[in-house]
Design an enzyme around this catalytic site. Structure first.
Site, PDB file in Angstrom:
ATOM      1  N   CYS A 102       0.853  -1.188   0.000  1.00 58.84           N
ATOM      2  CA  CYS A 102       0.000   0.000   0.000  1.00 58.84           C
ATOM      3  C   CYS A 102       0.887   1.235   0.000  1.00 58.84           C
ATOM      4  CB  CYS A 102      -0.903  -0.011   1.228  1.00 58.84           C
ATOM      5  SG  CYS A 102      -2.016   1.408   1.328  1.00 58.84           S
ATOM      6  N   HIS A 144      -8.805  -3.615  -2.697  1.00 59.77           N
ATOM      7  CA  HIS A 144      -7.876  -2.791  -1.916  1.00 59.77           C
ATOM      8  C   HIS A 144      -8.293  -1.319  -1.953  1.00 59.77           C
ATOM      9  CE1 HIS A 144      -3.701  -1.848  -0.425  1.00 59.77           C
ATOM     10  NE2 HIS A 144      -4.067  -0.680  -0.910  1.00 59.77           N
ATOM     11  N   GLU A 145      -8.539  -0.807  -3.158  1.00 56.92           N
ATOM     12  CA  GLU A 145      -8.897   0.607  -3.301  1.00 56.92           C
ATOM     13  C   GLU A 145     -10.279   0.894  -2.721  1.00 56.92           C
ATOM     14  OE1 GLU A 145      -6.503   2.519  -3.885  1.00 56.92           O
ATOM     15  OE2 GLU A 145      -5.162   0.976  -4.652  1.00 56.92           O
ATOM     16  N   HIS A 148     -10.123   1.510   0.920  1.00 59.00           N
ATOM     17  CA  HIS A 148      -9.683   2.865   1.273  1.00 59.00           C
ATOM     18  C   HIS A 148     -10.870   3.829   1.386  1.00 59.00           C
ATOM     19  CE1 HIS A 148      -5.352   2.814   1.466  1.00 59.00           C
ATOM     20  NE2 HIS A 148      -5.258   2.170   0.307  1.00 59.00           N
TER      21      HIS A 148
END
Length: 191
Positions: A102, A144-145, A148
């Site tokens: 990351c 993953h994004e 966020h």
């Protein structure tokens, strides 16, 4: 275009849910262009707005798969459907194929079980809705994004002993507080 500073874990914007994108105006277009410039220079395969200090539900991705297919796009106000992942208790983590990093925890990589496929529904940089089915690494990027945008970093999902290792790395670098950031192309945050 401009390279944007990337926030490091501990900054409040990284740990809070992002707000919906409501205007697809010139300022938004500039943010998207700057995010693409930043992720390319970092280098990375994806970047969410909270990582550059903007609490909006948008991420960019730019990755070329093993077949040479380039995947590049913008996902604003996304929803994500994922296939069930095999529980770690049933199949050991693969350190090579499942390790993830990351830009907000630079220099660290740890294995994390993710779903093998995902369906992304979102708006592009102009507000046009789209749907994209992803498998393998692209599905991992989307997960993953998307995390966020909900204020979740991949380190928050790690299990023992990797959770302990990432916490130790964060403490060692004195990360974990507000205002810490690095600038791709200028700073070397992992050293």
């Amino acid at each position: 275009m401009a390279v944007l500073p990337i926030r490091i874990t501990g900054d409040p914007v990284l740990h809070s849910p992002a707000a919906p994108v409501t205007a697809f105006d010139d300022d938004f277009q500039q943010l998207v262009a700057d995010m693409f410039e930043t992720v390319a220079l970092a280098p990375g395969v994806g970047l969410a707005a909270p990582q550059v200090g903007v609490g909006k539900r948008v991420f960019v991705y730019a990755w070329t798969d093993e077949d040479g297919t380039a995947w590049r796009g913008v996902a604003a106000n996304p929803t994500l459907w994922i296939s069930p992942a095999v529980p770690e208790s049933q199949q050991e983590l693969d350190e090579d194929d499942e390790s993830e990093g990351c830009l907000s925890i630079p220099g660290e990589r740890f294995p994390l079980r993710r779903a093998a496929s995902a369906i992304l529904r979102a708006q592009d940089e102009h507000g046009t809705e789209f749907e994209l089915e992803a498998h393998g690494w692209l599905a991992r990027i989307f997960q993953h994004e998307y995390d966020h945008l909900d204020g979740v970093l991949y380190a928050d999902r790690l299990t023992h002993p990797h959770a302990k290792q990432v916490a130790k790395a964060i403490r060692k670098r004195s990360w974990g507080g507000p205002g810490q950031q690095w600038l791709p192309g200028r700073d070397h945050p992992e050293g």
